[in-house]
Design an enzyme around this catalytic site. Structure first.
Site, PDB file in Angstrom:
ATOM      1  N   CYS A  51      53.883  46.518  44.056  1.00 51.13           N
ATOM      2  CA  CYS A  51      53.111  47.765  43.952  1.00 51.13           C
ATOM      3  C   CYS A  51      52.705  48.026  42.501  1.00 51.13           C
ATOM      4  O   CYS A  51      53.548  48.134  41.612  1.00 51.13           O
ATOM      5  CB  CYS A  51      53.904  48.941  44.484  1.00 51.13           C
ATOM      6  SG  CYS A  51      52.963  50.473  44.333  1.00 51.13           S
ATOM      7  N   GLY A  78      51.184  56.324  45.352  1.00 55.80           N
ATOM      8  CA  GLY A  78      52.430  56.757  45.964  1.00 55.80           C
ATOM      9  C   GLY A  78      52.356  56.853  47.492  1.00 55.80           C
ATOM     10  O   GLY A  78      51.606  56.154  48.133  1.00 55.80           O
ATOM     11  N   SER A 121      49.472  50.475  55.798  1.00 61.48           N
ATOM     12  CA  SER A 121      49.713  49.265  55.003  1.00 61.48           C
ATOM     13  C   SER A 121      50.641  48.327  55.759  1.00 61.48           C
ATOM     14  O   SER A 121      51.777  48.684  56.087  1.00 61.48           O
ATOM     15  CB  SER A 121      50.356  49.632  53.663  1.00 61.48           C
ATOM     16  OG  SER A 121      49.503  50.463  52.936  1.00 61.48           O
ATOM     17  N   CYS A 130      30.316  50.296  38.795  1.00 61.14           N
ATOM     18  CA  CYS A 130      31.479  51.087  39.207  1.00 61.14           C
ATOM     19  C   CYS A 130      31.144  52.564  38.990  1.00 61.14           C
ATOM     20  O   CYS A 130      30.002  52.919  38.733  1.00 61.14           O
ATOM     21  CB  CYS A 130      32.689  50.740  38.355  1.00 61.14           C
ATOM     22  SG  CYS A 130      33.233  49.035  38.436  1.00 61.14           S
ATOM     23  N   CYS A 185      39.042  55.317  37.854  1.00 59.53           N
ATOM     24  CA  CYS A 185      39.202  54.543  39.095  1.00 59.53           C
ATOM     25  C   CYS A 185      40.688  54.453  39.408  1.00 59.53           C
ATOM     26  O   CYS A 185      41.526  54.518  38.499  1.00 59.53           O
ATOM     27  CB  CYS A 185      38.614  53.138  38.908  1.00 59.53           C
ATOM     28  SG  CYS A 185      39.039  51.994  40.232  1.00 59.53           S
ATOM     29  N   ASP A 186      41.000  54.257  40.667  1.00 56.57           N
ATOM     30  CA  ASP A 186      42.384  54.095  41.103  1.00 56.57           C
ATOM     31  C   ASP A 186      43.077  52.946  40.370  1.00 56.57           C
ATOM     32  O   ASP A 186      44.288  52.968  40.152  1.00 56.57           O
ATOM     33  CB  ASP A 186      42.357  53.827  42.617  1.00 56.57           C
ATOM     34  CG  ASP A 186      43.742  53.719  43.202  1.00 56.57           C
ATOM     35  OD1 ASP A 186      44.639  54.422  42.711  1.00 56.57           O
ATOM     36  OD2 ASP A 186      43.922  52.952  44.157  1.00 56.57           O
ATOM     37  N   CYS A 223      28.757  34.245  34.902  1.00 57.99           N
ATOM     38  CA  CYS A 223      28.484  35.063  36.087  1.00 57.99           C
ATOM     39  C   CYS A 223      27.004  35.399  36.180  1.00 57.99           C
ATOM     40  O   CYS A 223      26.416  35.367  37.266  1.00 57.99           O
ATOM     41  CB  CYS A 223      29.274  36.373  36.038  1.00 57.99           C
ATOM     42  SG  CYS A 223      31.022  36.183  36.382  1.00 57.99           S
ATOM     43  N   CYS A 239      35.782  42.876  40.941  1.00 60.04           N
ATOM     44  CA  CYS A 239      36.341  44.047  40.254  1.00 60.04           C
ATOM     45  C   CYS A 239      36.704  43.741  38.793  1.00 60.04           C
ATOM     46  O   CYS A 239      37.402  42.754  38.517  1.00 60.04           O
ATOM     47  CB  CYS A 239      37.581  44.507  41.007  1.00 60.04           C
ATOM     48  SG  CYS A 239      38.365  45.916  40.220  1.00 60.04           S
TER      49      CYS A 239
HETATM   50  S1  SF4 Z   1      38.043  49.188  42.215  1.00 58.33           S
HETATM   51 FE1  SF4 Z   1      37.178  47.792  40.678  1.00 58.33          FE
HETATM   52  S2  SF4 Z   1      35.026  47.500  41.334  1.00 58.33           S
HETATM   53 FE2  SF4 Z   1      35.800  49.329  42.377  1.00 58.33          FE
HETATM   54  S3  SF4 Z   1      35.224  51.060  41.048  1.00 58.33           S
HETATM   55 FE3  SF4 Z   1      37.326  50.445  40.478  1.00 58.33          FE
HETATM   56  S4  SF4 Z   1      37.054  49.023  38.784  1.00 58.33           S
HETATM   57 FE4  SF4 Z   1      35.072  49.191  39.834  1.00 58.33          FE
HETATM   58  S1  SF4 Z   2      33.080  35.845  39.568  1.00 59.25           S
HETATM   59 FE1  SF4 Z   2      31.485  35.909  41.148  1.00 59.25          FE
HETATM   60  S2  SF4 Z   2      29.537  36.077  40.019  1.00 59.25           S
HETATM   61 FE2  SF4 Z   2      31.114  35.395  38.550  1.00 59.25          FE
HETATM   62  S3  SF4 Z   2      30.917  33.159  38.543  1.00 59.25           S
HETATM   63 FE3  SF4 Z   2      32.538  33.722  40.022  1.00 59.25          FE
HETATM   64  S4  SF4 Z   2      31.492  33.842  42.016  1.00 59.25           S
HETATM   65 FE4  SF4 Z   2      29.915  33.903  40.418  1.00 59.25          FE
END
Ligand code: SF4
Ligand code: SF4
Length: 429
Positions: free
Chosen positions: A28, A72, A128, A271, A286-287, A328, A341
């Site tokens: 966790c 939690g 979960s 995001c 973000c969480d 990427c 993410c």
């Molecule tokens: S979980 Fe990851 S992709 Fe989604 S909003 Fe948060 S940081 Fe961005």
């Molecule tokens: S993380 Fe996703 S976008 Fe980046 S190189 Fe890998 S598959 Fe492609």
């Protein structure tokens, strides 16, 4: 006046009991967050509760608003807290607004009263579970070190008996990651559940619990293992279960083939629309970034809308695209993956640039493997049909790994994905 930068809809995951939980699951990531609030009771006071509901409902002009509860473990608040919440929601609801409550739980404390309450108030429960008993109990243990599978299964049966809508949130780690079909078939056939989501465990090996360091614990799923897990389940799903069993990971990816923003933030280009609210009113970007550097402020001091619309939060949102490594940006799967993410981007690209996603190899394999079927389903949907039209279609061969369907396409040419849009407005964006 509400800032023009306020998004029309946003999502807040509230943690009424902060990081407090009755279990001690090995992987966790949230248990360590209690160190952020030393000496706190980790219970949301009524003042914060009311401010949260009022500000959330005032900020939305959408037909539906989601009130999301998470931990939690939110059942630690007791049923009265949520009865009060429904009362507050009715008080501050705008005329005609439908409110949906979602409730993520480890399922060990549910009883008839909880299930009756969920049913009467239309709560959607996320349960979960990590698969059948021998896989679930590896990591999901209580504080005495005992497996929790029996208790969670009993709760699943109660939810079914009371006809409460629920979905399964299954974390995938280095143990159950080697048993994709066992896990999937357990949920589909034995439980059975129609809505599934698989979450890869990528647990950084550090004491802080923050997104820092570049090594992972042994419990974490390996990139190739994650890819195989997804591919194996996908093959079974696409042959017989499309339209019957819903796997959020596949739906989220399919949105990419359609050139649409999906419901899964990890595959989106930015995001910033899903924040986390701690028990004391602190709002985080973000969480996965409940850390001091990502605390936007407290809703008792600054209105939630100002925090959501703040330049700081908008920058957090943009950073997802702005920090993508060249590897990427030039990847054929970028329109679908968007580097996944940011919390998982801590390895180097083959040419040494930092910021590549730890799970990249697995995702590449999965996108490549699912591409022929994803194209068929995307095509069906564009023609106004449903994706389950793929059932019974003979499997199409996987394209060679180095074949890029988007390579060399002119910016004004029709997008090869078949959307009917220009390439520059679709996958060429
Ligand atoms: S979980 Fe990851 S992709 Fe989604 S909003 Fe948060 S940081 Fe961005
Ligand atoms: S993380 Fe996703 S976008 Fe980046 S190189 Fe890998 S598959 Fe492609």
């Amino acid at each position: 006046m509400i800032s023009p930068s306020l998004p029309r809809a946003f999502h807040i995951m509230a943690k009424p009991s902060g990081a407090a939980c009755n279990l001690d699951c090995a992987y966790c990531f949230f248990l360590k967050k209690k160190n952020l609030y030393p000496g706190s009771t980790l219970r949301m006071p009524d003042e914060v509760h009311e401010a949260y509901i009022r500000q959330l409902l005032e900020a939305h002009d959408t037909p539906t608003v989601t009130v999301a509860w998470q931990g939690g473990e939110p059942t630690l608040m007791g049923l009265e807290f949520f009865r009060r919440s429904v009362e507050l929601q009715n008080r501050y609801r705008k005329p005609g607004t439908v409110i949906e409550n979602t409730f993520q739980t480890n399922g060990t404390l549910l009883d008839e009263d909880w299930c009756r309450f969920f049913r009467e108030n239309g709560f959607l429960v996320g349960l979960s579970m990590d698969g059948p008993g021998e896989l679930h109990d590896v990591h999901r243990k209580d504080r005495a070190g005992k497996g929790t599978f029996g208790r969670v299964l009993r709760s699943a049966r109660l939810l079914q008996e009371f006809r409460v809508e629920f979905n399964i949130l299954c974390t995938v780690n280095s143990m159950n990651g080697d048993h994709p079909l066992e896990v999937y078939r357990f949920f589909r056939d034995v439980l059975p559940a129609r809505y599934l989501q698989f979450i890869p465990i990528v647990e950084r090996d550090n004491e802080s619990g923050y997104q820092e360091g570049s090594t992972v614990t042994e419990r974490s799923v390996r990139p190739d293992q994650w890819g195989r897990f997804l591919m194996t389940i996908f093959d079974e799903w696409v042959k017989r279960d499309v339209g019957r069993t819903f796997v959020l990971n596949f739906d989220g990816a399919l949105a990419g083939w359609l050139g649409r923003a999906g419901t899964v933030c990890i595959f989106g280009p930015a995001c910033g629309l899903g924040m986390a609210l701690e028990h004391n009113g602190d709002l985080y970007s973000c969480d996965h970034f409940v850390e001091p550097d990502f605390c936007l402020g407290n809703i008792l001091e600054t209105p939630m809308v100002d925090l959501v619309a703040s330049e700081r939060q908008r920058k957090f949102g943009r950073d997802k695209g702005d920090t993508l490594p060249r590897y990427c940006r030039e990847c054929r799967w970028r329109p679908v993956c968007h580097g996944e993410c940011p919390k998982n981007r801590f390895v180097q690209t083959p040419d040494g640039e930092p910021g590549l996603n730890y799970l990249c190899a697995g995702y590449k394999a999965f996108f490549q493997h699912s591409d022929p079927s994803m194209r068929i389903m995307a095509d069906l949907i564009r023609k106004g049909r449903t994706a389950d039209g793929i059932l019974g279609v003979p499997a199409r061969a996987e394209a060679p790994a180095n074949e890029d369907p988007f390579k060399g396409v002119g910016r004004n040419a029709p997008c090869p994905c078949g959307s009917g849009m220009k390439f520059k407005r679709c996958h060429g964006q």
